[in-house]
Scaffold this motif. Sequence first.
Motif, short mmCIF file in Angstrom:
data_model
loop_
_atom_site.label_atom_id
_atom_site.label_comp_id
_atom_site.label_asym_id
_atom_site.label_seq_id
_atom_site.Cartn_x
_atom_site.Cartn_y
_atom_site.Cartn_z
N TRP A 198 -46.06 14.12 17.65
CA TRP A 198 -46.73 15.16 18.45
C TRP A 198 -46.17 16.53 18.21
N GLN A 199 -44.84 16.62 18.01
CA GLN A 199 -44.24 17.96 17.91
C GLN A 199 -44.73 18.62 16.62
N ALA A 200 -44.85 17.82 15.58
CA ALA A 200 -45.40 18.36 14.34
C ALA A 200 -46.85 18.77 14.56
N ILE A 217 -30.55 23.18 30.39
CA ILE A 217 -31.70 22.29 30.50
C ILE A 217 -32.97 23.15 30.42
N LEU A 218 -33.85 22.77 29.52
CA LEU A 218 -35.01 23.60 29.22
C LEU A 218 -36.09 23.40 30.29
N ALA A 219 -35.83 23.89 31.46
CA ALA A 219 -36.68 23.74 32.63
C ALA A 219 -36.22 24.75 33.67
N ASP A 267 -53.80 26.92 19.65
CA ASP A 267 -53.32 28.06 18.86
C ASP A 267 -52.13 28.75 19.53
N ARG A 268 -51.29 27.95 20.17
CA ARG A 268 -50.25 28.55 21.01
C ARG A 268 -49.22 29.38 20.26
N LEU A 269 -49.09 29.11 18.94
CA LEU A 269 -48.08 29.85 18.19
C LEU A 269 -48.53 31.25 17.83
N LEU A 272 -30.93 20.77 15.86
CA LEU A 272 -32.22 21.02 16.52
C LEU A 272 -32.07 21.44 17.98
N PHE A 273 -31.03 20.96 18.64
CA PHE A 273 -30.87 21.31 20.05
C PHE A 273 -29.51 21.96 20.37
N ARG A 274 -28.75 22.37 19.32
CA ARG A 274 -27.45 22.97 19.58
C ARG A 274 -27.28 24.24 18.76
C1 BGC Z 1 -41.79 23.54 23.82
C2 BGC Z 1 -40.64 23.86 24.76
C3 BGC Z 1 -39.51 22.90 24.50
C4 BGC Z 1 -39.10 23.00 23.04
C5 BGC Z 1 -37.96 22.10 22.66
C6 BGC Z 1 -41.35 23.45 22.36
O1 BGC Z 1 -42.34 22.90 21.58
O2 BGC Z 1 -42.79 24.52 23.95
O3 BGC Z 1 -41.07 23.78 26.10
O4 BGC Z 1 -38.47 23.16 25.37
O5 BGC Z 1 -40.21 22.65 22.24
O6 BGC Z 1 -38.37 20.79 22.56
#
Ligand code: BGC
Length: 743
Positions: free
Chosen positions: A418-420, A116-118, A174-176, A37-39
């Motif tokens: 929340w992510q879902a 770093i996602l920032a 509706d961000r997607l 998921l992050f790599r």
């Molecule tokens: C967010 C990003 C974030 C990514 C990874 C997305 O839902 O919009 O800002 O970096 O998820 O978690």
Amino acid sequence: MKTDNKKNQKKTEKEIESLLKKMTLDEKISMIHGASLFRSGGVERLGIPGIETSDGPMGVREEFMSDRWIPAGNNDDRVSYLPSNSALASTWNPYRAYEMGKVLGAEARGRGKDVILAPGINIKRSPLCGRNFEYMSEDPKLTATLAVPFIRGVQDNDVAACVKHFAANVQETDRLMVDEKIDERTLHELYFPAFKAAVQEADAYSVMAAYNKVNGYHCCENKQLLDDVLRGEWGFDGAVISDWGGVHLTKEAAECSLDLEMSVFPDFDEYVLANPLKELIKKGEVSEEAVDAKVRNLLRLMFRLKMIGKEKADRKQGAYNTPDHRQMILRTAQESMILLKNEKQALPLNASKIRKLTVIGQNAAAIHSDGGGSAEIKALYEICPLMGLKCYLGGNTQVTYVPGYYVPEKRKTFDHNWQADSLDDLKASTAGVLTRDDGAPKDHRAEEEEHIAQRQREAAEVHEKNQALFAEAIEAAKDADAVIFVGGLNHYIDSEGADRADMKLPYEQDELIEALLKVRKDMIVTLIGGSPVEMPWKDKAQAILWSYYAGMETGTAFAGILFGDINPSGKLAETFPDVYGDCVTAKNGQFGVGGSISLEEGLYCGYRYFDRQRITPAFCFGYGLSYTHFTYSGLTFKTEKGGEIKLTFTVRNTGRRIGAETAQIYVAPIGAKADRPDKELKAYSKVELAPGKSRKVTVTLKREDFAYYDVNAHDFVTDAGDYEILVGASCADIRLKGIATLT
Ligand code: BGC
């Protein structure tokens, strides 16, 4: 990277080509999409590692399981909790931005991360955008001048900043799928400048392409954004990483300047840039060269980060949770809080006169670090305001805390997190595994109705519970030497994946504040939040202090300011409207209706809109009080060779306390040929002065500070003519004026 010397750069490019030649198509493809998921995938045979990424802007996020959206449950991933970007921006201090970048970069490297996602640097178009707390400002200049040092700070640690979300990710609803229709000039003058500065001035190693569409195309597949602007016009040679799940079309994504597809699904081989791409290459519909271009950019990133190559042994190791980091975080928090009102010298409070203190409000005792979406972190600790006050006052002061109002608790569960929720067009199944949508068109009405019903149920519950809580708070307020209210928002409201429904304080706080002010005119009102709120009671309160989510030392900074050890110097990096109805988005629409929205207002958002419409906001852009006073005098101009204009003026501290003032320089074209905002921020300078002392401030305005984007020339142009130069303590409080003539 422009700072690489040419010879090294050439050598690196040669090494990249030689690695590329050794790779099979499968190996190349494995590098350009997520392997967890992050790599991303690596090529072990050639010593090429995967790229470890992590959220996010307020600290390095906890570890997740590699194939499901569930925290790994480790005990070694607690980290320093940094002030949010909205707090950082309120410092108006590029040096603090550098320090915060440095802390974030060191912690990311310390946790073994590469990217770093920032920082999040989207322009705040609407005060209701759910992620505004993660962003800096409504103004491109302020955002750019803080983003640049922040990125340098991160990257000084051999960690890449991933500047997000490119571009115009201005709403969560509706961000997607939403299509932001924005004219060329507005993109170049408002939504692009901070990204351009990130690339050209800070040499950002990576950029995240946003979820939304811009002018018809998803950002991850948007040739105009990625090929023409980012790489073509700005010369970006770093890596473009998709937002998680933001890639849709294989051929389009393959053939534009997107380098790495990341997503939320565990079926890594089915990613758009995995097997589906391989199929297209085999069929001859996409050339292998498209993959090579991506791999080159990713390898270049790795060389820069010393992940591979001869410099590998010299890579910085980073460190997390150091005392130094906490000190820097505290200083930023102290500079970020904004004193909005202070009549009758209600503040600072005199601790020696307070034997009984009543503190009212949920945000006094609340923790915010663990919420907000991908910005959430597992903080080493977080000092809430109540703890800050108690630590400051010690045991001889009786501190009574009452919650005042009720906040329905929302538990995080991982079968529906929340992510879902936020990835509303993707499907969430159980135990944190996200599965792909069946593609059938959705009817969101039932869902929306359920949300409304849920909100109504919550409101009724809040109302019922508040009866007793209000009564308790009013009693407690009567019986104290001083009363401090600590309310505001929280990350149930300021959150990724949803926009706010309105700009009001939730949980009936307005009613409570009104009632409390009736019994305690001297009650100090303090609010913590990530975006502006209406304050209908503001004329009745003597003192109002605003804080954004300010990091692990929030409570320490808070007590320091309230008791006068620290003189507040934060200024608003965004307009605080009186009522939401005054905002341009109330007129033009906040959310894309039917999947798209036209940003008809063009350049006129934030103070540019309030200026043009002559609407007085509650608190304007650039506003913030101090416990001392400053005067401005002696504005002079000098035209330098090359047409730059050098301004000087003097700021004096005329009060009795040491304090810092941010002098702001706005340019207002006189009789402009093109339509131009009334005035725009072009520079600022923060000066700290002892009582009675003054400082001569010198600021140079370049020709580009007078420019606008000409759609016929497809470029910025500067017209000769007169420009008013306005020097002020805020966007509305202009202290000095003069006219500069450009030839
Ligand atoms: C967010 C990003 C974030 C990514 C990874 C997305 O839902 O919009 O800002 O970096 O998820 O978690």
